[in-house]
Design an enzyme around this catalytic site. Structure first.
Site, PDB file in Angstrom:
ATOM      1  N   LYS A 251      -7.735-101.761 -68.994  1.00 42.09           N
ATOM      2  CA  LYS A 251      -7.339-103.174 -68.937  1.00 42.09           C
ATOM      3  C   LYS A 251      -7.590-103.698 -67.529  1.00 42.09           C
ATOM      4  CE  LYS A 251      -3.128-106.092 -68.776  1.00 42.09           C
ATOM      5  NZ  LYS A 251      -1.663-106.182 -69.046  1.00 42.09           N
ATOM      6  N   ASP A 256      -2.480-111.879 -63.831  1.00 39.63           N
ATOM      7  CA  ASP A 256      -1.763-112.208 -65.059  1.00 39.63           C
ATOM      8  C   ASP A 256      -0.639-113.201 -64.758  1.00 39.63           C
ATOM      9  OD1 ASP A 256      -0.583-112.309 -67.530  1.00 39.63           O
ATOM     10  OD2 ASP A 256       0.252-110.270 -67.459  1.00 39.63           O
ATOM     11  N   LYS A 263       4.766-116.709 -66.638  1.00 41.30           N
ATOM     12  CA  LYS A 263       5.771-115.809 -66.068  1.00 41.30           C
ATOM     13  C   LYS A 263       6.634-116.569 -65.066  1.00 41.30           C
ATOM     14  CE  LYS A 263       3.150-111.454 -66.225  1.00 41.30           C
ATOM     15  NZ  LYS A 263       4.087-110.701 -67.076  1.00 41.30           N
ATOM     16  N   ASP A 274      -2.661-106.077 -62.169  1.00 39.59           N
ATOM     17  CA  ASP A 274      -2.737-105.970 -63.629  1.00 39.59           C
ATOM     18  C   ASP A 274      -4.117-105.508 -64.117  1.00 39.59           C
ATOM     19  OD1 ASP A 274      -1.231-106.011 -65.930  1.00 39.59           O
ATOM     20  OD2 ASP A 274      -1.751-108.073 -66.433  1.00 39.59           O
ATOM     21  N   ASP A 333       1.450-114.016 -72.848  1.00 40.97           N
ATOM     22  CA  ASP A 333       1.667-113.014 -71.799  1.00 40.97           C
ATOM     23  C   ASP A 333       1.466-111.585 -72.319  1.00 40.97           C
ATOM     24  OD1 ASP A 333       2.209-112.077 -69.281  1.00 40.97           O
ATOM     25  OD2 ASP A 333       4.394-112.364 -69.414  1.00 40.97           O
ATOM     26  N   GLU A 335      -1.213-110.181 -73.186  1.00 41.35           N
ATOM     27  CA  GLU A 335      -2.660-110.360 -73.196  1.00 41.35           C
ATOM     28  C   GLU A 335      -3.441-109.058 -73.095  1.00 41.35           C
ATOM     29  OE1 GLU A 335      -0.892-110.392 -70.564  1.00 41.35           O
ATOM     30  OE2 GLU A 335      -2.104-109.234 -69.161  1.00 41.35           O
ATOM     31  N   ARG A 337      -3.246-106.199 -74.559  1.00 42.42           N
ATOM     32  CA  ARG A 337      -3.627-105.591 -75.836  1.00 42.42           C
ATOM     33  C   ARG A 337      -4.770-106.367 -76.489  1.00 42.42           C
ATOM     34  NH1 ARG A 337       2.490-106.315 -77.832  1.00 42.42           N
ATOM     35  NH2 ARG A 337       2.724-106.075 -75.569  1.00 42.42           N
TER      36      ARG A 337
END
Ligand code: BES
Ligand code: MN
Ligand code: ZN
Length: 487
Positions: A251, A256, A263, A274, A333, A335, A337
């Site tokens: 990933k 993010d 967030k 991230d 959020d 995201e 996956r």
């Protein structure tokens, strides 16, 4: 870029010890046994080492002789270490030396120590500081270490693959520490393309290609950002046949914000890390190439930025993955996956690897469960999973297996699409893993590593100062060595 210490290996020559300027390290055993170099230091300092021993030395104790009379060195580090100590103890001695020396030149008098190469690795790993953005960053000149050994060539040969792994881990740490205005998706891809110099085959798939492949889930994450989404494929074909034994998928969310499901402000700056999963994949590929591993491994990273904008994905949108499954995006959020599911599907379709491991800073929930000591390990294959746990144990990288199960997968049922991207608060890391599980082919041995707690930490760890750890490069390299490498 932070480059690891340069080591010079030379035959033990005790005549050079007295004149060395900087720090000198010597080893004694618990019983006070001294090798020839320690004996020389003892004589030069009129018995200081013997007196230290009489004052009581316990295994792993490290003592400092400051400004030793009779020597040019400004300090001598005396470390209590058996000749046949464990790998962990040898690395710990190297770590202690890295912390003690500052940026002084160092002479390690390892004489005939059996784990000298592991001492070197411990030092190399711990001697890291991300100062690229400090205007007064230290010069590289003082970062030299000389290792004296009675079998210098042999130790140099043993150290070479270990230092390749340290360099891989540094590559990961640099990527993870880098702020998001510098490490954009394009900058990240450029750094990976530059690894072609090491013999890796690197390919960048741009947005038009990703759209053609049908990666609607991945593209939905990046569509609110001005940075273009990319997938980068890195191939290391060091094995005999021409099919990949292992696919590593990472990933790579360069930042993010949470997207429209924004967030909170406090701590959002940490989301520069991230892309940690992609960072570990890249660092591992670098290590494998540097040590010319006799294995075929393909690394794939999904590089995107999760931003809110007029073009961003909304909560409630339905997107279609490359596999064909439709996904209701309940929370923008969640995201990671969405990125991974498309890259994992593509990895299996294109490369048909014998096994697949994905890595991601996927959930805050894994930090609630395991803290910063262990990554969450999820797998559909007991054999592969225990091989990974063993490798992680050998390298002192924390990893703890968590369950999967249909009841968790059922939490992801959507009213209007095939699946939704969140499963509610209970077992958040497991439902995230179950989301990914959907995109794993039935007979594909697979491990998912949730590294949100271990990729980046606020306190020093055994092998790294606070910040990016490089967690996973050593374990994955070891797994490749143990299980996927030709004889
Ligand atoms: N990148 C985060 C997970 C994360 C949290 C990594 C803290 C490192 C430190 C991930 O994309 C995320 O936001 N996950 C959500 C999922 C939720 C919306 C289901 C989370 O964990 O809160
Ligand atoms: Mn998120
Ligand atoms: Zn994320």
């Amino acid at each position: 870029m932070v480059t690891p210490v340069q080591f010079t290996f030379q035959e033990t020559n005790i005549d050079e010890i007295a004149a060395f300027e900087g720090r000198v390290a010597v080893f004694v055993t618990t019983e006070g046994k001294m090798d020839p170099s320690a004996r020389r230091v003892n004589r030069l300092t009129k018995g200081a080492l013997a007196r230290l021993k009489d004052a009581g030395l316990k295994p792993k104790d490290a003592r400092v002789l400051a400004y030793p009379v009779g020597m040019a060195a400004e300090a001598v580090d005396v470390i209590c270490l058996e000749r046949n100590c464990s790998i962990d103890d040898a690395r710990a001695a190297g770590v202690a030396l890295a912390k003690a020396r500052g940026d002084k030149p160092l002479l390690i008098c390892a004489a005939n120590h059996n784990k000298a190469a592991q001492i070197v690795l411990g030092l190399a790993l711990r001697d890291y500081g991300f100062d690229d953005h400090k205007t007064d960053n230290a010069s590289e000149d003082a970062r030299s270490v000389t290792v004296m050994h009675t079998r210098a060539d042999e130790i140099a040969e043993q150290a070479h693959p270990l230092l390749a792994v340290a360099e891989g881990a540094f590559f990961t740490r640099d990527l993870v520490n880098e702020p998001a205005n510098v490490l954009t998706t394009t900058n990240f891809a450029d750094r990976l393309v530059a690894m072609s110099d090491l013999g890796l085959q690197v390919e960048v798939l741009e947005e038009d290609k990703l759209a053609e492949l049908g990666m609607g889930a991945l593209l939905s994450v990046g569509q609110g950002s001005d940075s273009p989404s990319k997938v980068v494929v890195m191939k290391w074909m060091g094995g005999q046949d021409d099919s990949p034994n292992l696919a590593l998928v990472g990933k790579g969310v360069v930042f993010d914000t949470g997207g429209i499901s924004l967030k909170p402000a406090a701590g959002m700056e940490d989301m520069t890390m991230d892309m940690g999963g992609a960072g570990v994949v890249a660092g591992t590929m670098r290590a494998l190439a540097l040590r010319k591993a006799k294995a075929n491994v393909v690394g794939l990273v999904g590089l995107v930025e999760n931003m809110p904008s007029g073009n961003a994905t909304r909560p409630g949108d339905v997107v279609t993955s490359m596999k064909g499954d439709t996904i209701e995006v309940i929370n923008t959020d969640a995201e990671g996956r969405l990125v991974l599911c498309d890259v994992m599907h593509y990895a299996q379709e294109r490369f048909e690897p014998a096994a697949m491991i994905d890595l991601a800073t996927l959930t805050g929930a894994v930090i609630i469960g395991l803290g910063h000591e262990n990554a969450g390990v999820f797998s559909n294959d007991d054999g592969l999973c225990s091989a990974f746990l063993k490798a992680a144990g050998q390298e002192n990288e924390g990893a703890w297996r968590m369950p999967l199960g249909k009841a968790y997968a059922d939490q992801l049922k959507s009213r209007i699409a095939d699946v939704k991207n969140v499963g509610g608060r209970p077992a958040g890391s497991i439902t995230a893993a179950e989301f990914l599980h959907r995109f794993v082919k039935d007979d594909m041995p697979w491990i998912h590593l949730d590294i949100a707690g271990v990729a980046h930490v606020k306190t020093d760890t055994t092998y790294a100062p606070k910040g990016a750890t490089g967690w996973g490069v050593m374990a994955l390299n070891r797994l490749v060595q143990n299980r996927f490498e030709d004889e």
